[in-house]
Design an enzyme around this catalytic site. Structure first.
Site, short mmCIF file in Angstrom:
data_model
loop_
_atom_site.label_atom_id
_atom_site.label_comp_id
_atom_site.label_asym_id
_atom_site.label_seq_id
_atom_site.Cartn_x
_atom_site.Cartn_y
_atom_site.Cartn_z
N TYR A 176 0.83 -1.21 0.00
CA TYR A 176 0.00 0.00 0.00
C TYR A 176 0.86 1.26 0.00
CZ TYR A 176 -4.70 -1.84 0.83
OH TYR A 176 -5.92 -2.43 0.70
N LYS A 180 2.76 -15.07 3.10
CA LYS A 180 3.05 -15.84 1.88
C LYS A 180 4.56 -16.08 1.87
CE LYS A 180 1.79 -17.67 -2.08
NZ LYS A 180 1.00 -18.91 -2.15
N ASP A 212 -3.18 -18.22 0.94
CA ASP A 212 -4.12 -18.97 0.11
C ASP A 212 -4.85 -20.02 0.95
OD1 ASP A 212 -1.62 -20.17 0.33
OD2 ASP A 212 -1.54 -20.87 -1.74
N ASP A 251 -6.69 -6.72 4.04
CA ASP A 251 -7.77 -6.07 3.29
C ASP A 251 -8.67 -7.14 2.67
OD1 ASP A 251 -9.18 -3.95 1.96
OD2 ASP A 251 -8.15 -4.53 0.13
N ASP A 257 -12.72 -8.83 4.15
CA ASP A 257 -13.98 -8.85 3.38
C ASP A 257 -14.53 -10.27 3.34
OD1 ASP A 257 -13.58 -6.14 2.82
OD2 ASP A 257 -14.21 -6.34 0.73
C1 IPM Z 1 -10.54 -0.85 3.53
C2 IPM Z 1 -10.70 -0.29 2.16
C3 IPM Z 1 -9.51 0.62 1.86
C4 IPM Z 1 -8.26 -0.23 1.90
C5 IPM Z 1 -9.60 1.41 0.54
C6 IPM Z 1 -10.86 2.22 0.47
C7 IPM Z 1 -8.38 2.28 0.33
O1 IPM Z 1 -10.84 -1.30 1.22
O2 IPM Z 1 -10.43 -0.06 4.50
O3 IPM Z 1 -10.53 -2.07 3.68
O4 IPM Z 1 -7.92 -0.87 0.89
O5 IPM Z 1 -7.60 -0.26 2.94
MG MG Z 2 -11.05 -3.23 2.09
#
Ligand code: IPM
Ligand code: MG
Length: 373
Positions: free
Chosen positions: A144, A193, A225, A249, A253
């Site tokens: 990042y 990884k 993975d 990240d 999700d």
């Molecule tokens: C998160 C989001 C952010 C990230 C984006 C919006 C930059 O996906 O906070 O998870 O990738 O960190």
């Molecule tokens: Mg995110």
């Protein structure tokens, strides 16, 4: 009960951000009134909204307002309107800069299955019931924040993103993960990884060394993975997952989906203990839902309760809000995205009003009969 005075910087942002932060501010304000605290809310422009106003996603007055607050509440940022901008000018770059400027290197994402919402998890109850995971994501390094480069034209282009970590960067977030695990299931799963990436070799070596400072905590290592697969196969094996910025990240999700919806998950981003921490739902700005009053406010509301617990030490106040929300869910009320057949579907503002109503009722009950009844 000691009275607390707190200033909260509110960054509604874009899309559904303003709707869901409004919900969180309302319950925080009710909570303060009920428990005799003073919360001052200071709204600041951020993300695409700030680009439209000032030409940049993180204006100086917003950054200054965040620095001087006791905690920060953020909605969501981004949207199609700003998608064509170069990476460094997009709303997302404002969020990355905010993380950097405030030194937010820890990101905590608790993923807990709420009993009333068991039915909306994509996994069968026997696999997912009782699932309670905390993801600790490193937030200030990795790919990042390395150099990003895109050169040349379509047929002949070259792009590069540099991933980098230092021992110190891994140590400080690893320590936090072990400290969290010490208050919970005493188990850290570190995800990397290390069969391919040098940053992951450093990560694994450093996490193992920090682990030796915490002999009472079990430490496992998984390749990312495999971790992605294990989250679906056996999510209950996890207590605290510790991982790098990029992997965190993605895995957060995925883990959010286990709880039924990404709309339910809160996060804490923090650095040094004495600096303001930032709280935000992990969902995005959801442009198709924006302005329709149909988004789920729970990610933002749980971000508010995380703030009460982690920044203000107000666990009872947080519990009061969460118990009220659980009663609303138990009564079958839902927003559209977390509805099941037979649910009573409410708008975002109506769902929030139900929660506030439950908070108020619980308070009247407590005035009569005392806490804990
Ligand atoms: C998160 C989001 C952010 C990230 C984006 C919006 C930059 O996906 O906070 O998870 O990738 O960190
Ligand atoms: Mg995110």
């Amino acid at each position: 009960m000691s009275t607390k005075r707190k200033t909260i910087a509110v960054l509604p942002g874009d899309g559904i951000g303003p709707e869901v932060t409004r919900a969180a501010v309302e319950v925080l304000a009710d909570s303060a009134a009920a428990f005799g605290h003073h919360f001052e809310f200071c709204e600041l422009a951020f993300g695409g909204a700030a680009i439209d106003r000032d030409g940049e996603p993180l204006p100086a007055d917003t950054l200054a307002g965040c620095r001087s607050a006791d905690a920060i509440l953020l909605g969501a940022i981004g949207g199609p309107k700003w998608d064509a901008l170069p990476l460094a000018k997009r709303p997302e770059s404002g969020l990355l800069r905010l993380r950097k400027e405030l030194g937010l290197y820890i990101n905590l994402r608790p993923v807990r299955l709420r009993p009333a919402l068991q039915g909306i998890s994509p996994l069968r109850a026997d696999r997912v019931a009782g699932c309670d995971i905390e993801i600790v994501r490193e937030l200030a390094g990795d790919i990042y924040f390395g150099e990003h480069e895109l050169r040349g034209e379509n047929g002949n282009a070259h792009a590069r993103d540099v991933a980098a970590y230092t021992t110190a960067e891994v140590e400080r977030v690893a320590r936090y993960a072990f400290e969290r695990a010490a208050t919970r299931g005493r188990h850290v799963t570190s995800v990397d990884k290390a069969n391919v990436l040098s940053t992951s070799v450093l990560w694994r070596r450093t996490v193992s060394a920090v682990g030796r400072e915490f002999p009472g905590i079990v430490l496992d290592h998984l390749y990312v993975d495999n971790a992605a697969m294990q989250l679906l196969l056996r999510p209950k094996q996890f207590d605290v997952i510790l991982t790098s910025n990029m992997f965190g990240d993605i895995l957060s999700d995925e883990a959010a989906a286990l709880a039924g919806s990404i709309g339910l998950i809160a996060s804490l981003s923090r650095g040094r203990k004495d600096a303001p921490a930032l709280y935000e739902p992990i969902h995005g700005s959801a442009p198709p839902l924006a302005g329709k009053d149909i988004a789920c406010p729970l990610g933002a509301i749980f971000s508010a309760t995380l703030m009460l617990r982690e920044s203000f030490g107000l666990a009872q106040e947080a519990q009061h809000i969460e118990a009220a929300v659980d009663r609303v869910l138990d009564s079958g009320y839902r927003t559209m995205d977390i509805a099941e057949p037979g649910s009573r579907v409410l708008r975002c503002s109506e769902f929030t009003a139900q929660g506030r109503h439950e908070m108020h009722d619980a308070l009247l009950h407590t005035e009569r009969y005392g806490w804990g009844v």
